[in-house]
Design a protein around this motif. Sequence first.
Motif, PDB file in Angstrom:
ATOM      1  N   LYS A  13      28.537  29.733  33.948  1.00  0.00           N
ATOM      2  CA  LYS A  13      27.532  29.295  32.816  1.00  0.00           C
ATOM      3  C   LYS A  13      28.071  29.017  31.534  1.00  0.00           C
ATOM      4  N   ASP A  14      28.760  30.310  31.495  1.00  0.00           N
ATOM      5  CA  ASP A  14      29.810  30.361  30.272  1.00  0.00           C
ATOM      6  C   ASP A  14      30.714  28.938  30.606  1.00  0.00           C
ATOM      7  N   LEU A  15      31.024  28.771  31.426  1.00  0.00           N
ATOM      8  CA  LEU A  15      32.203  27.780  31.114  1.00  0.00           C
ATOM      9  C   LEU A  15      31.626  26.188  31.195  1.00  0.00           C
ATOM     10  N   GLY A  16      30.292  26.028  31.886  1.00  0.00           N
ATOM     11  CA  GLY A  16      29.180  24.941  31.656  1.00  0.00           C
ATOM     12  C   GLY A  16      29.106  24.572  29.794  1.00  0.00           C
ATOM     13  N   LEU A  17      29.132  25.838  29.507  1.00  0.00           N
ATOM     14  CA  LEU A  17      28.212  25.336  28.417  1.00  0.00           C
ATOM     15  C   LEU A  17      30.023  24.711  27.014  1.00  0.00           C
ATOM     16  N   ARG A  18      30.592  25.140  27.742  1.00  0.00           N
ATOM     17  CA  ARG A  18      31.598  25.214  26.905  1.00  0.00           C
ATOM     18  C   ARG A  18      31.951  24.209  27.251  1.00  0.00           C
ATOM     19  N   SER A  19      31.996  23.791  28.895  1.00  0.00           N
ATOM     20  CA  SER A  19      32.201  21.913  28.926  1.00  0.00           C
ATOM     21  C   SER A  19      31.614  21.270  28.652  1.00  0.00           C
ATOM     22  N   LYS A  20      29.946  20.805  27.882  1.00  0.00           N
ATOM     23  CA  LYS A  20      29.424  20.679  27.271  1.00  0.00           C
ATOM     24  C   LYS A  20      29.712  20.584  25.848  1.00  0.00           C
ATOM     25  N   ALA A  21      29.798  21.227  25.424  1.00  0.00           N
ATOM     26  CA  ALA A  21      30.839  21.306  23.549  1.00  0.00           C
ATOM     27  C   ALA A  21      31.910  20.578  23.789  1.00  0.00           C
ATOM     28  N   ALA A  22      32.794  21.019  24.951  1.00  0.00           N
ATOM     29  CA  ALA A  22      33.979  19.810  24.248  1.00  0.00           C
ATOM     30  C   ALA A  22      33.586  18.501  24.667  1.00  0.00           C
ATOM     31  N   LEU A  23      32.853  17.479  25.918  1.00  0.00           N
ATOM     32  CA  LEU A  23      32.267  16.828  25.649  1.00  0.00           C
ATOM     33  C   LEU A  23      32.016  16.044  24.704  1.00  0.00           C
ATOM     34  N   LEU A  24      30.722  16.610  24.159  1.00  0.00           N
ATOM     35  CA  LEU A  24      29.974  16.260  22.791  1.00  0.00           C
ATOM     36  C   LEU A  24      31.764  16.194  21.712  1.00  0.00           C
ATOM     37  N   ARG A  25      31.946  16.758  21.926  1.00  0.00           N
ATOM     38  CA  ARG A  25      32.948  16.197  20.598  1.00  0.00           C
ATOM     39  C   ARG A  25      34.102  15.064  20.892  1.00  0.00           C
ATOM     40  N   ASN A  26      33.763  15.164  22.328  1.00  0.00           N
ATOM     41  CA  ASN A  26      35.077  13.950  22.524  1.00  0.00           C
ATOM     42  C   ASN A  26      36.155  14.493  23.080  1.00  0.00           C
ATOM     43  N   ASP A  27      36.264  15.692  23.189  1.00  0.00           N
ATOM     44  CA  ASP A  27      37.248  16.183  24.282  1.00  0.00           C
ATOM     45  C   ASP A  27      37.853  16.446  25.294  1.00  0.00           C
ATOM     46  N   THR A  28      37.875  15.224  25.758  1.00  0.00           N
ATOM     47  CA  THR A  28      37.865  15.175  27.626  1.00  0.00           C
ATOM     48  C   THR A  28      39.067  16.001  28.191  1.00  0.00           C
ATOM     49  N   HIS A  29      39.907  16.138  27.007  1.00  0.00           N
ATOM     50  CA  HIS A  29      41.631  16.855  28.135  1.00  0.00           C
ATOM     51  C   HIS A  29      40.987  18.470  27.897  1.00  0.00           C
ATOM     52  N   LYS A  30      40.780  18.977  27.320  1.00  0.00           N
ATOM     53  CA  LYS A  30      39.844  20.209  27.152  1.00  0.00           C
ATOM     54  C   LYS A  30      38.991  20.498  28.556  1.00  0.00           C
ATOM     55  N   PHE A  31      37.959  19.287  28.582  1.00  0.00           N
ATOM     56  CA  PHE A  31      37.313  19.228  30.210  1.00  0.00           C
ATOM     57  C   PHE A  31      37.881  19.439  30.902  1.00  0.00           C
ATOM     58  N   GLY A  32      39.212  18.651  31.099  1.00  0.00           N
ATOM     59  CA  GLY A  32      39.514  19.128  31.959  1.00  0.00           C
ATOM     60  C   GLY A  32      40.300  19.992  32.759  1.00  0.00           C
ATOM     61  N   GLU A  33      40.559  21.079  31.446  1.00  0.00           N
ATOM     62  CA  GLU A  33      41.658  22.032  31.674  1.00  0.00           C
ATOM     63  C   GLU A  33      40.643  23.111  32.019  1.00  0.00           C
ATOM     64  N   LEU A  34      39.063  22.996  31.603  1.00  0.00           N
ATOM     65  CA  LEU A  34      38.206  23.851  31.602  1.00  0.00           C
ATOM     66  C   LEU A  34      37.586  23.882  32.790  1.00  0.00           C
ATOM     67  N   MET A  35      37.617  22.988  33.864  1.00  0.00           N
ATOM     68  CA  MET A  35      37.609  22.421  35.551  1.00  0.00           C
ATOM     69  C   MET A  35      38.234  22.899  36.212  1.00  0.00           C
ATOM     70  N   HIS A  36      40.143  23.666  35.793  1.00  0.00           N
ATOM     71  CA  HIS A  36      41.186  24.240  36.487  1.00  0.00           C
ATOM     72  C   HIS A  36      40.355  25.329  36.378  1.00  0.00           C
TER      73      HIS A  36
END
Length: 326
Positions: free
Chosen positions: A223-246
Motif C-alpha cells: 500500500k505504501d508503495l502504491g502511495l509512493r508510486s502515485k507521488a512519483a507519477l504526479l511529479r513526472n518522475d517516471t524513472h522512479k516509478f519504474g524503480e518502484l515497480m521492481h
Amino acid sequence: MIIARSPLRISLGGGGTDVPSYYQEHEGFLLAAAIDRYVYVTVMRPFREGIYLKYSEIEQVKKAIDVKHPIVREVLVGLNLKTPQIEITTLADIPSGTGLGSSGSFTTALIKALYSHYRKNIHPQQLAELACAIEIEKLKEPIGKQDQYIAAYGGITEFNFHRDGSVSSSPLDLSMQTVHDLEDNLVLFFTGISRSASSILKDQVVKSIAHDSNMIDNLHFTKDLGLRSKAALLRNDTHKFGELMHEHWEHKKSRSNGMSNEFIDTAYTKALQSGAVGGKLVGAGGGGFLMFYANDKERLRYKMAEIGLEEVRFQFDFEGTKVILS
C-alpha cells in the motif's frame, strides 16, 4: 442489437490491498489504468423464447437458474426475467487468465449491455458495485475490487477501499507528458502462462484472515508503495516509478510460492539486463503478462522476443465500460 465493451487493465501500484480480507481491517489503496484492449458483449432478442449463450461454450436453456456460466447466471437471475428471450455473445481481445482483469471487464460489459437492452441507465459507480456484488458476494470469489472499478471508470485512476466496503475513486491528475511517457515506455509481454486469479489469491486471503504478520506487513508495504508510486507519477518522475515497480515485484513474490516460477524469474532477470528499469507480473501472479518500464525499449523487445515472449502494445482507455452500438 446492443454491443458493450469494457477495457482490460494494468495495475500501477498497491495491488492486493483491494481484497476484502485486507481492506476491511486496514483500508486499501491502489492505482490502476484501463487500456485499449477490450471484452465485448453482444445482446439481442432472438426469434424464440429462451436464453442463448455463445462464449467458449454454447448454451441454450429456458430459465436463468439453469445457465452454467456462473456470472451470466447471477446477472440474469438478478434481472428476474419472467419470460426470457435473449441471446448473449462474448468476445475478447486477450484471453482470460492472463492477469489483465478480464473477469471484471466481462461482468461490467455484460451488465452494461443488458441494462441498455432493457432501456435502463447505470452509473459507473453502481456498475462497479453490482459487478463486485456478483463476483465477490454471490459467487464467493476470493478476489479484489480493482478490476470491476477500473473497467467501469476507465482512465488512470486511484482507488481507496474503505473498511465498510465502500470505494472512492479519483482520476490521477497527470500531465500529458507523463501519460505519453507511460504509453511510450511501459511494455507488456505475454508469458504464455494462463492461470486463475482466485487460486493465486486464495493463499493471501487465508493468511490475511488468520492475521499472518508476514502477509499483513507485506500488504502494508505494498500500500505504501502504491502511495509512493502515485507521488512519483504526479511529479513526472517516471524513472522512479519504474524503480518502484521492481521493488513491488520483489515483495509481491514473497506472498505466495505460486507467485512466480523459474521461467518468469529468468525472463525478468534478462529484462533488467536489457533495458528495463523495473517491472512485475500484472495481476495476481503465477503467469499472464510481464510489464516493464524501459529505458531502451528496442533492446528489451529484442531480448524478450528471443526467449519467446510476445509483446502486446497498448494505449490508455479513458472511457471505461460503454455501449458502442445500440
